[in-house]
Design an enzyme around this catalytic site. Structure first.
Site, short mmCIF file in Angstrom:
data_model
loop_
_atom_site.label_atom_id
_atom_site.label_comp_id
_atom_site.label_asym_id
_atom_site.label_seq_id
_atom_site.Cartn_x
_atom_site.Cartn_y
_atom_site.Cartn_z
N GLY A 46 117.10 -19.00 -65.85
CA GLY A 46 116.83 -20.38 -66.22
C GLY A 46 115.40 -20.52 -66.74
O GLY A 46 114.53 -19.73 -66.38
N GLN A 51 107.67 -24.70 -69.01
CA GLN A 51 107.28 -23.30 -68.83
C GLN A 51 106.86 -22.64 -70.15
O GLN A 51 106.28 -21.55 -70.13
CB GLN A 51 108.43 -22.49 -68.21
CG GLN A 51 108.71 -22.91 -66.77
CD GLN A 51 109.78 -22.05 -66.16
OE1 GLN A 51 110.96 -22.29 -66.35
NE2 GLN A 51 109.37 -21.01 -65.45
N CYS A 93 110.59 -17.45 -59.92
CA CYS A 93 110.31 -18.33 -61.06
C CYS A 93 109.54 -17.51 -62.09
O CYS A 93 108.62 -16.79 -61.74
CB CYS A 93 109.46 -19.51 -60.58
SG CYS A 93 109.04 -20.65 -61.91
N LEU A 94 109.94 -17.63 -63.35
CA LEU A 94 109.28 -16.85 -64.40
C LEU A 94 107.81 -17.23 -64.54
O LEU A 94 107.02 -16.45 -65.08
CB LEU A 94 110.00 -17.02 -65.74
CG LEU A 94 111.43 -16.44 -65.79
CD1 LEU A 94 112.06 -16.74 -67.14
CD2 LEU A 94 111.45 -14.96 -65.49
N HIS A 135 116.58 -25.87 -59.44
CA HIS A 135 115.26 -25.27 -59.67
C HIS A 135 114.70 -25.74 -61.01
O HIS A 135 113.54 -26.17 -61.10
CB HIS A 135 115.38 -23.74 -59.63
CG HIS A 135 114.11 -23.01 -59.93
ND1 HIS A 135 113.43 -22.26 -59.00
CD2 HIS A 135 113.40 -22.90 -61.09
CE1 HIS A 135 112.34 -21.74 -59.57
NE2 HIS A 135 112.30 -22.11 -60.84
N GLU A 136 115.54 -25.67 -62.06
CA GLU A 136 115.05 -26.06 -63.39
C GLU A 136 114.80 -27.56 -63.46
O GLU A 136 113.84 -28.00 -64.11
CB GLU A 136 116.04 -25.63 -64.49
CG GLU A 136 116.27 -24.12 -64.58
CD GLU A 136 115.00 -23.29 -64.58
OE1 GLU A 136 113.97 -23.75 -65.11
OE2 GLU A 136 115.03 -22.18 -64.02
N HIS A 139 111.44 -28.45 -62.23
CA HIS A 139 110.37 -28.20 -63.21
C HIS A 139 110.08 -29.46 -64.04
O HIS A 139 108.94 -29.72 -64.41
CB HIS A 139 110.76 -27.07 -64.17
CG HIS A 139 110.42 -25.69 -63.68
ND1 HIS A 139 109.12 -25.28 -63.48
CD2 HIS A 139 111.19 -24.62 -63.38
CE1 HIS A 139 109.12 -24.02 -63.06
NE2 HIS A 139 110.36 -23.58 -62.99
NI NI Z 1 111.00 -21.73 -62.36
#
Ligand code: NI
Length: 171
Positions: A46, A51, A93-94, A135-136, A139
């Site tokens: 995701g 991000q 998380c990226l 999660h997304e 963000h």
């Molecule tokens: Ni994340």
């Protein structure tokens, strides 16, 4: 085009995003394509617009990691309608690479969102998909998974990131 993923510490990750209002444009399609490409390149399931430094309510998810085109999902201006049950599982998380912790999430969600054409749709997600959606979605409100773990673990991770940043290994 692969975009640079913003890392933890950049205020853009903790700023609530604005609704996306322009649909069905080449720019939007290019942005979505770039987000998938960036996410696959980084090995994530995701990615949210902040991000890549863009404060818009847009996320992409693919729990098949590019294996199944039917699992490519785009959520614009998403709204969580229903959450049910709970699951505890490891999350990363990226924007916080190298750190994973157990996070409690709903086991099932129903979300309403718009697609790239502006059409509204609803989808139900369970297990990993529910986790990814939640999660997304976080963000888009400037919330990172660190918010969902204990203060002790959070401080430990922040300390390690500070050290990495001081060594020039976190940007
Ligand atoms: Ni994340």
């Amino acid at each position: 085009m692969i975009r640079k993923i913003v890392k933890y510490g950049d205020p853009v990750l903790e700023t609530p995003c604005d609704p996306l209002e322009e649909f069905d444009t080449e720019e939007l399609q290019q942005l979505v394509d770039d987000m998938f490409e960036t996410m696959y390149d980084a090995g994530g399931v995701g990615l949210a617009a902040p991000q890549i430094g863009l404060l818009k309510r847009l996320t992409v998810i693919d729990c098949s990691c590019g294996e199944d085109p039917d699992e490519k999902l785009v959520f614009i201006n998403p709204e969580i309608l229903v959450t049910e049950g709970k699951q505890i599982g490891e999350e990363g998380c990226l924007s916080i690479p190298g750190f994973r912790e157990d996070v409690k999430r709903a086991q099932k969600v129903i979300v309403r969102a718009q697609d790239t054409k502006g059409e509204t749709f609803e989808i139900e997600g369970e297990d990993l998909l529910a986790r990814a959606i939640l999660h997304e979605n976080d963000h888009l409100d400037g919330i990172l998974f660190l918010r969902h773990i204990s203060a002790l673990k959070r401080e430990m991770i922040k300390r390690k990131i500070r050290k990495l940043r001081n060594k020039g290994e976190w940007d």
